[in-house]
Design a protein around this motif. Structure first.
Motif, short mmCIF file in Angstrom:
data_model
loop_
_atom_site.label_atom_id
_atom_site.label_comp_id
_atom_site.label_asym_id
_atom_site.label_seq_id
_atom_site.Cartn_x
_atom_site.Cartn_y
_atom_site.Cartn_z
N ASP A 86 60.57 43.87 39.12
CA ASP A 86 60.38 45.17 39.75
C ASP A 86 59.39 45.04 40.90
O ASP A 86 58.25 45.51 40.85
CB ASP A 86 59.87 46.18 38.71
CG ASP A 86 59.98 47.62 39.16
OD1 ASP A 86 60.66 47.88 40.18
OD2 ASP A 86 59.39 48.50 38.50
N ARG A 126 63.33 44.21 44.55
CA ARG A 126 64.28 44.88 43.67
C ARG A 126 65.58 45.20 44.42
O ARG A 126 65.53 45.64 45.58
CB ARG A 126 63.63 46.16 43.11
CG ARG A 126 64.27 46.64 41.84
CD ARG A 126 63.46 47.71 41.20
NE ARG A 126 63.70 48.96 41.91
CZ ARG A 126 63.01 50.08 41.70
NH1 ARG A 126 62.04 50.10 40.82
NH2 ARG A 126 63.30 51.17 42.37
N ALA A 127 66.70 44.97 43.78
CA ALA A 127 68.02 45.04 44.42
C ALA A 127 68.32 46.39 45.07
O ALA A 127 69.05 46.44 46.07
CB ALA A 127 69.11 44.69 43.41
N ASP A 128 67.78 47.47 44.56
CA ASP A 128 68.09 48.79 45.12
C ASP A 128 67.18 49.17 46.29
O ASP A 128 67.26 50.28 46.80
CB ASP A 128 68.03 49.87 44.03
CG ASP A 128 66.64 50.08 43.46
OD1 ASP A 128 65.85 49.11 43.45
OD2 ASP A 128 66.34 51.20 43.01
N LYS A 129 66.35 48.25 46.74
CA LYS A 129 65.43 48.52 47.85
C LYS A 129 65.84 47.73 49.09
O LYS A 129 66.47 46.67 49.00
CB LYS A 129 63.98 48.15 47.47
CG LYS A 129 63.46 48.94 46.29
CD LYS A 129 63.45 50.42 46.60
CE LYS A 129 62.96 51.24 45.43
NZ LYS A 129 63.07 52.67 45.65
N ASN A 130 65.49 48.23 50.25
CA ASN A 130 65.83 47.61 51.52
C ASN A 130 64.86 46.48 51.83
O ASN A 130 63.67 46.72 52.06
CB ASN A 130 65.79 48.68 52.63
CG ASN A 130 66.18 48.13 53.97
OD1 ASN A 130 65.91 46.98 54.31
ND2 ASN A 130 66.82 48.98 54.77
#
Length: 175
Positions: free
Chosen positions: A113, A133-137
């Motif tokens: 995270d 984290r994969a969902d962040k740019n």
């Protein structure tokens, strides 16, 4: 191919982080060929077999101690520290101890995270690679490494506090 931040640049990530699935154990899990970062407990259970691999990494859970690898750090191209949640700061101590006390000089990667807000502070304790984290740019996150222009306290990346680095003229007071 996934990307990471390494040495303040965004690069392709050709490493795989091995996480045990439900029912797998450290001594029975199969470590795939290629560049793999294995959990510390897998390294400890399979070290005899894994030592022959040229490109191997290991990762620490936040409740594990870096001293467990004392004398073995040269076996790894990369060491990663897992941040299971944003608020868990134990990984900072693991990283600092790997660099300052154990003398690890290879790639030190933050995984889990990992968010932009942490990157500046993570680099201060010795991290030089970040799997955001994969969902962040990731392009926004890399800017977090330069959020602050000055460091007041000492750490891995700055051995002197600000008051020792800045020469100031003496202030004269009225008599």
């Amino acid at each position: 191919m996934p990307e990471i931040i390494k040495n303040k640049s965004i690069v392709a990530d050709d490493w795989t982080v091995l996480r045990l699935a439900e029912g797998e154990t450290a001594d029975t899990v199969t470590v795939a060929d290629g560049k793999v970062i294995v959990p510390l407990k897998v390294w400890k259970a399979q070290a005899d077999k894994l030592k022959a691999r040229a490109e191997l990494g290991v990762w620490f859970a936040s409740d594990e101690r870096p001293e467990e690898l004392k004398g073995e750090l040269d076996n790894f191209k990369v060491i990663a520290v897992d941040f299971p949640k944003f608020a868990d700061g134990r990984g900072y101590s693991i990283a600092y101890n790997l660099r300052a006390r154990l003398g690890y000089t290879g790639e030190l990667r933050a995984v889990g995270d990992v968010l932009r807000d942490q990157l500046f502070y993570m680099q201060r304790v010795g991290f030089d690679a970040f799997a955001v984290r994969a969902d962040k740019n990731i392009h926004d996150a890399v800017k977090g490494l330069t959020d602050f222009s000055e460091k007041y306290q000492t750490s891995w990346d700055e051995k002197n506090p600000l008051f020792r680095r800045v020469k100031r003229d003496a202030v004269q007071t009225a008599d």
